[in-house]
Write a protein that holds these residues in place. Structure first.
Motif, PDB file in Angstrom:
ATOM      1  N   VAL A   1      37.692  29.017  20.992  1.00 39.66           N
ATOM      2  CA  VAL A   1      38.973  29.843  21.418  1.00 39.66           C
ATOM      3  C   VAL A   1      38.996  30.368  22.560  1.00 39.66           C
ATOM      4  O   VAL A   1      40.037  30.445  23.381  1.00 39.66           O
ATOM      5  N   MET A   2      38.020  31.602  22.629  1.00 34.82           N
ATOM      6  CA  MET A   2      37.996  32.291  23.784  1.00 34.82           C
ATOM      7  C   MET A   2      37.763  31.563  25.126  1.00 34.82           C
ATOM      8  O   MET A   2      38.550  31.964  26.184  1.00 34.82           O
ATOM      9  N   ARG A   3      36.720  30.700  25.156  1.00 26.37           N
ATOM     10  CA  ARG A   3      36.610  29.880  26.387  1.00 26.37           C
ATOM     11  C   ARG A   3      37.663  28.784  26.801  1.00 26.37           C
ATOM     12  O   ARG A   3      38.082  28.822  27.941  1.00 26.37           O
ATOM     13  N   ARG A   4      38.550  28.194  25.968  1.00 23.47           N
ATOM     14  CA  ARG A   4      39.196  27.109  26.311  1.00 23.47           C
ATOM     15  C   ARG A   4      40.766  27.554  26.203  1.00 23.47           C
ATOM     16  O   ARG A   4      41.560  27.113  26.858  1.00 23.47           O
ATOM     17  N   ILE A   5      41.189  28.765  25.357  1.00 25.58           N
ATOM     18  CA  ILE A   5      42.390  29.018  25.264  1.00 25.58           C
ATOM     19  C   ILE A   5      42.466  30.481  25.836  1.00 25.58           C
ATOM     20  O   ILE A   5      43.446  30.812  26.970  1.00 25.58           O
ATOM     21  N   THR A   6      42.048  31.339  25.098  1.00 20.41           N
ATOM     22  CA  THR A   6      42.591  32.824  25.140  1.00 20.41           C
ATOM     23  C   THR A   6      42.107  33.186  26.986  1.00 20.41           C
ATOM     24  O   THR A   6      43.001  33.638  27.777  1.00 20.41           O
ATOM     25  N   LEU A   7      40.780  32.943  27.285  1.00 19.20           N
ATOM     26  CA  LEU A   7      40.437  33.267  28.611  1.00 19.20           C
ATOM     27  C   LEU A   7      41.311  32.920  29.795  1.00 19.20           C
ATOM     28  O   LEU A   7      41.750  33.415  30.632  1.00 19.20           O
ATOM     29  N   PRO A   8      41.335  31.540  29.670  1.00 20.10           N
ATOM     30  CA  PRO A   8      41.976  30.779  30.734  1.00 20.10           C
ATOM     31  C   PRO A   8      43.457  31.433  30.828  1.00 20.10           C
ATOM     32  O   PRO A   8      44.222  31.649  32.040  1.00 20.10           O
ATOM     33  N   ILE A   9      44.107  31.588  29.807  1.00 14.98           N
ATOM     34  CA  ILE A   9      45.662  32.065  29.930  1.00 14.98           C
ATOM     35  C   ILE A   9      45.503  33.467  30.448  1.00 14.98           C
ATOM     36  O   ILE A   9      46.277  33.928  31.588  1.00 14.98           O
ATOM     37  N   ALA A  10      44.637  34.290  29.891  1.00  9.40           N
ATOM     38  CA  ALA A  10      44.433  35.797  30.327  1.00  9.40           C
ATOM     39  C   ALA A  10      44.373  35.766  31.617  1.00  9.40           C
ATOM     40  O   ALA A  10      44.876  36.581  32.454  1.00  9.40           O
ATOM     41  N   VAL A  11      43.325  35.133  32.132  1.00 10.70           N
ATOM     42  CA  VAL A  11      42.802  35.209  33.602  1.00 10.70           C
ATOM     43  C   VAL A  11      44.082  34.913  34.729  1.00 10.70           C
ATOM     44  O   VAL A  11      44.216  35.480  35.634  1.00 10.70           O
ATOM     45  N   ARG A  12      44.943  33.888  34.177  1.00  7.83           N
ATOM     46  CA  ARG A  12      45.842  33.375  35.108  1.00  7.83           C
ATOM     47  C   ARG A  12      46.913  34.384  35.017  1.00  7.83           C
ATOM     48  O   ARG A  12      47.649  34.618  35.980  1.00  7.83           O
ATOM     49  N   GLN A  13      47.342  35.000  33.861  1.00  3.98           N
ATOM     50  CA  GLN A  13      48.152  36.178  33.928  1.00  3.98           C
ATOM     51  C   GLN A  13      47.988  37.255  34.828  1.00  3.98           C
ATOM     52  O   GLN A  13      48.757  37.937  35.400  1.00  3.98           O
ATOM     53  N   ALA A  14      46.435  37.607  34.725  1.00  2.92           N
ATOM     54  CA  ALA A  14      45.935  38.778  35.454  1.00  2.92           C
ATOM     55  C   ALA A  14      45.877  38.652  36.946  1.00  2.92           C
ATOM     56  O   ALA A  14      45.259  39.457  37.628  1.00  2.92           O
ATOM     57  N   LEU A  15      45.872  37.357  37.451  1.00  2.00           N
ATOM     58  CA  LEU A  15      45.448  37.063  38.678  1.00  2.00           C
ATOM     59  C   LEU A  15      46.315  37.772  39.878  1.00  2.00           C
ATOM     60  O   LEU A  15      45.734  38.352  40.667  1.00  2.00           O
ATOM     61  N   PRO A  16      47.559  38.157  39.952  1.00  2.00           N
ATOM     62  CA  PRO A  16      48.099  38.749  40.895  1.00  2.00           C
ATOM     63  C   PRO A  16      47.927  40.203  40.785  1.00  2.00           C
ATOM     64  O   PRO A  16      47.470  40.832  41.967  1.00  2.00           O
ATOM     65  N   ALA A  17      47.767  40.936  39.635  1.00  7.29           N
ATOM     66  CA  ALA A  17      47.181  42.105  39.588  1.00  7.29           C
ATOM     67  C   ALA A  17      45.508  42.135  40.135  1.00  7.29           C
ATOM     68  O   ALA A  17      45.346  43.219  40.912  1.00  7.29           O
ATOM     69  N   TYR A  18      44.949  41.096  39.772  1.00  9.25           N
ATOM     70  CA  TYR A  18      43.572  41.315  40.089  1.00  9.25           C
ATOM     71  C   TYR A  18      43.420  41.093  41.643  1.00  9.25           C
ATOM     72  O   TYR A  18      42.444  41.596  42.325  1.00  9.25           O
ATOM     73  N   SER A  19      44.397  40.408  42.283  1.00 13.08           N
ATOM     74  CA  SER A  19      44.017  40.099  43.776  1.00 13.08           C
ATOM     75  C   SER A  19      44.211  41.591  44.588  1.00 13.08           C
ATOM     76  O   SER A  19      43.519  41.948  45.378  1.00 13.08           O
ATOM     77  N   ASN A  20      45.114  42.354  43.852  1.00 13.99           N
ATOM     78  CA  ASN A  20      45.558  43.786  44.349  1.00 13.99           C
ATOM     79  C   ASN A  20      43.868  44.526  44.219  1.00 13.99           C
ATOM     80  O   ASN A  20      43.586  45.365  44.945  1.00 13.99           O
ATOM     81  N   GLU A  21      43.546  44.424  43.050  1.00 17.64           N
ATOM     82  CA  GLU A  21      42.218  44.956  42.581  1.00 17.64           C
ATOM     83  C   GLU A  21      41.004  44.679  43.814  1.00 17.64           C
ATOM     84  O   GLU A  21      40.149  45.252  44.372  1.00 17.64           O
ATOM     85  N   VAL A  22      41.235  43.269  44.124  1.00 19.80           N
ATOM     86  CA  VAL A  22      40.096  42.844  45.079  1.00 19.80           C
ATOM     87  C   VAL A  22      40.275  43.368  46.580  1.00 19.80           C
ATOM     88  O   VAL A  22      39.499  44.166  47.079  1.00 19.80           O
TER      89      VAL A  22
END
Ligand SMILES: Nc1ncnc2c1ncn2[C@@H]1O[C@H](COP(=O)(O)OP(=O)(O)OP(=O)(O)O)[C@@H](O)[C@H]1O
Ligand SMILES: [Mg+2]
Lengths: 258, 239, 228
Positions: C137-158
């Motif tokens: 569940v973590m690998r296939r569902i939760t993390l993919p969705i979470a990472v994609r949600q977080a991407l804009p904020a994460y690019s600011n962090e980069v």
């Protein structure tokens, strides 16, 4: 002719949320090919009962059996070994949610083949072939590469049904599958479920669509305050209910629908 | 390490008073930088949503540049570059050196301009989050642009902007530590001096960290309070 | 304008780019790993309190003081000076990198937490009910969705971490900003030199912005109306 065997059975099921006793001892058996409709007032515990079967809610007492697998959790928790059994049971069930709950990051086809590939470890080609056939059956072959967010509610729910069928389930559980839909989309979903009933699928359906329940069910169960108040064939329950409460519930419902 | 805590006290060989003064200087620098950032950031945000094409592009370029360059470089540029420019001008005018510019001024300007870029982003987002329908509703009852802004847009945008502005304030406080490179005696500079003098490095950097934590935590509470206030008003106004 | 000086300076400053990139990337990698651990810790009550305290401390103080605390402060402790990590902790490189990792982890863990919170409950339930293990569940569902949600904020962090690497110049590291500082104290041509350095960072962050926009389109096509 052999008698149909038991697909799903529930015995002495109890569940409370805090001090709120939602299920107070439920017994229910579904033989292969049965279509059981669960009806009852809002808050009577229908969803909770349905969610207890795949252990989305863990019962406080009682036994749930699906095919060969059987679980009797105590104290509202599952041990590690019980969790493994629960997963096996889930693999033999299909569950259709009120709000579809498709995976937003997977296309329609990917939604349908996800569990066959990553739970049942079936070969990809086989899973895709089967999914293609299932999408055809629910009338969505041309949407196989679309994203869930781009589908109407009725289409999403039909994908969810295809996803449940891809589990090759012994029984399918529906929790108010049409309640979140616009009225004009209800028909297309009911049509699919009706076809499944005609195929002889085993199904447990929570619904407020009384006309539909009467038409497809082999058995109707009326739930009241966490207990089964009335159960029987559609003819009995709708035509001549023994329980006063059931009669009141039904007349209220039919009045509202007219 | 046997930390001698009297070093942090207000006694004769304690650094307490110096640290307190430095803490106030941090607050002073931060407030000045944040306010100049707010003034300029509002201007930039306005140019980005309401300006004509060249103005909009200019404002966007400004935000991109100041969000893409390390703050410390901007401070260096203002402080050392400023000194270079002042010296060049002074020499040309035949004045005798040495020429210097204020670390406070250079620091406040640098952090303020960086913060302006970030604040403009927050303000623009808040403006865009105002439901179009409420603006149209104002138009159809005949509000002028100014009244529309004052009575409809600003009150709603402000509510959305508060958490984002709170974050900007927090980062201004932390960036103010960079002004220490100009020699301005704020918290960071003061703890570095004290640590060097007493050789109690850990003790003083920990004390410095705590001063920053106090400032960030207290102001976080203030912003939260403001947020709750504004939301309450919002609900009342909404009904 | 003295173009010969500018281009010579740019070449010189670019020699610091490998160190800047090295610090930035390792800090991001280490910070991401640590932020995963911080989020896993949040499943227990004690772990949640610890993770919150960590995030509070590292987000509430300036990175500069964190760098100094590690580089100068840790040496105050005898057990660290005599410990097995001392060969690392006496080096400005490792101290700077450590500070960047710890700092990045605090911010990234909050970004990830926001992403995890944005995962629809129903999507997770549907996965559990299909018989997936918690890991799947973590690998296939939760993390993919979470990472994609977080991407804009994460690019600011980069971008923010790439800019933050400039601070390690204060503990003698010769990355882009360190070289610029040294050059300024030799030539006193602060304006030209710092502008050159600024141009390098600006180019880097523009690159990150482009990359993240591309990654966003690629990773979350369902939000952009594309069909695979
Ligand atoms: N996770 C939960 N935590 C606490 N209480 C819950 C939870 N889920 C359900 N309940 C309570 O259990 C009772 C039965 O809820 P349930 O959802 O099973 O009713 P229902 O028959 O499905 O009603 P409806 O027709 O509205 O869907 C309600 O009083 C509800 O508030
Ligand atoms: Mg329900």
């Amino acid at each position: 002719m052999t008698l149909p065997s038991t697909a799903l059975s529930i015995a002495g099921l109890r569940k409370s949320f805090g001090s709120n006793e939602v299920l107070r001892g439920i017994d229910l058996v579904a033989k292969d090919g049965d279509v059981i409709s669960l009806i009852g007032a809002s808050g009577s515990g229908k969803s909770t009962l349905l969610r207890c079967i795949p252990m989305l809610e863990i019962p406080d007492a009682g036994t749930v059996s699906v095919g060969e697998d059987s679980l009797s959790p105590t104290g509202g928790r599952l041990s590690r070994a019980q969790l493994a059994v629960a997963r096996q049971m889930r693999g033999h069930l299909g569950f259709v949610f009120q709000n579809f709950n498709l995976w937003p990051h997977r296309t329609v086809l990917q939604n349908v083949i996800e569990a066959p590939l990553f739970v049942q470890n079936r070969p990809r080609a086989e899973a895709v072939d089967e999914a293609t056939a299932l999408l055809e059956k629910v009338g969505l072959s041309e949407k196989r590469d679309a994203w869930p967010a781009h589908l109407s509610g009725g289409q999403q729910q039909r994908v969810a049904i295809a996803r449940a069928l891809a589990q090759r389930p012994r029984a399918i559980l529906f929790d108010e599958p049409t309640s979140a839909l616009d009225p004009e989309l209800v028909g297309e979903v009911l049509k699919v479920i009706r076809a499944l009933a005609a195929e002889g699928r085993t199904m447990l359906i929570v619904t407020h669509e009384m006309g539909f329940a009467r038409e497809v069910s082999s058995q109707v169960v009326f739930l009241h305050q966490g207990l089964i108040e009335e159960a029987g064939t559609p003819g009995q329950v709708f035509g001549n209910p023994a329980s006063e409460r059931c009669r009141a519930f039904l007349s209220g419902h039919f009045d509202r629908n007219r | 390490m046997q930390a001698d805590l009297t070093l942090l006290g207000f006694g004769p060989d304690g650094w307490g008073l110096a640290l307190a003064r430095a803490g106030l200087m941090t607050l002073y620098v931060s407030v000045a930088a944040f306010l100049s950032g707010l003034a300029f950031g509002t201007l930039i945000a306005w140019a980005r949503v309401a300006g004509n094409w060249p103005l909009r592009k200019l404002a966007e370029a400004y935000a991109t540049v100041f969000r893409g360059v390390p703050d410390i470089l901007v401070i260096y540029l203002f402080y050392f570059g400023g000194r270079q420019v002042v010296t060049a001008i002074g020499t040309a005018l035949g004045l005798s050196g040495p020429f210097d510019i204020s670390g406070f001024l250079a620091g406040v300007l640098a952090i303020g301009l960086v913060s302006a870029a970030n604040q403009s982003e927050v303000l623009r987002g808040a403006y865009q989050a105002v439901p179009r329908g409420t603006i149209e509703a104002g138009r159809v009852v005949g509000m002028t642009r100014l009244v529309l802004f004052r009575r409809v847009i600003a009150p709603q945008a402000l509510v959305t902007a508060i958490p984002g502005m709170g974050n900007q304030w927090q980062s201004v406080i932390k960036e103010s530590a960079l002004v220490s490179v100009t020699g301005l005696v704020e918290t960071m500079r003061q703890v570095a001096v004290a640590a060097g003098t007493t050789q109690e490095h850990f003790l003083f950097y920990a004390a410095g960290a705590i001063i920053y934590l106090i400032i960030t935590t207290l102001s976080d509470h203030v912003f939260r309070l403001a947020e709750r206030r504004s939301l309450r008003g919002h609900e009342q106004g909404g009904i | 304008m003295d173009f010969a000086f500018l281009s010579g300076m740019l070449t010189q400053l670019l020699k610091g780019l490998p160190l800047t990139l090295n610090l930035g990337m390792l800090a991001l990698a280490g910070g991401f790993g640590l932020s995963l651990i911080l989020n896993l810790m949040r499943t227990t009550r004690v772990g949640n309190a610890l993770a919150s305290a960590y995030v509070f401390a590292f987000r509430g103080t300036p990175l500069l003081i964190q760098i100094f605390m590690i580089y100068y402060g840790l040496a105050s402790f005898g057990f660290i000076r005599h410990g097995f990590l001392w060969p690392f902790l006496r080096e400005p490189y490792w101290c700077g990198l450590l500070a960047l990792i710890l700092n990045d982890a605090a911010y990234t863990s909050e970004i990830l937490r926001g992403g995890l919170r944005a995962v629809p409950r129903g999507a997770v339930e549907a996965a559990r009910v299909s018989g997936m293990t918690r890991l799947t569940v973590m690998r296939r569902i939760t993390l993919p969705i979470a990472v994609r949600q977080a991407l804009p904020a994460y690019s600011n962090e980069v971008i923010s971490i790439l800019k933050s690497t400039a601070l390690v110049s204060t503990i003698t590291l010769m990355e882009v900003t360190g070289i610029a500082r040294a050059a300024v104290s030799e030539t006193w041509r602060a304006v030209e030199i710092f502008l050159c350095a600024a141009a390098i960072y600006l180019a880097l962050s523009l690159l990150v912005t482009q990359l993240s926009a591309w990654a966003e389109r690629r990773l979350s096509p369902w939000q952009f109306g594309e069909t695979p």
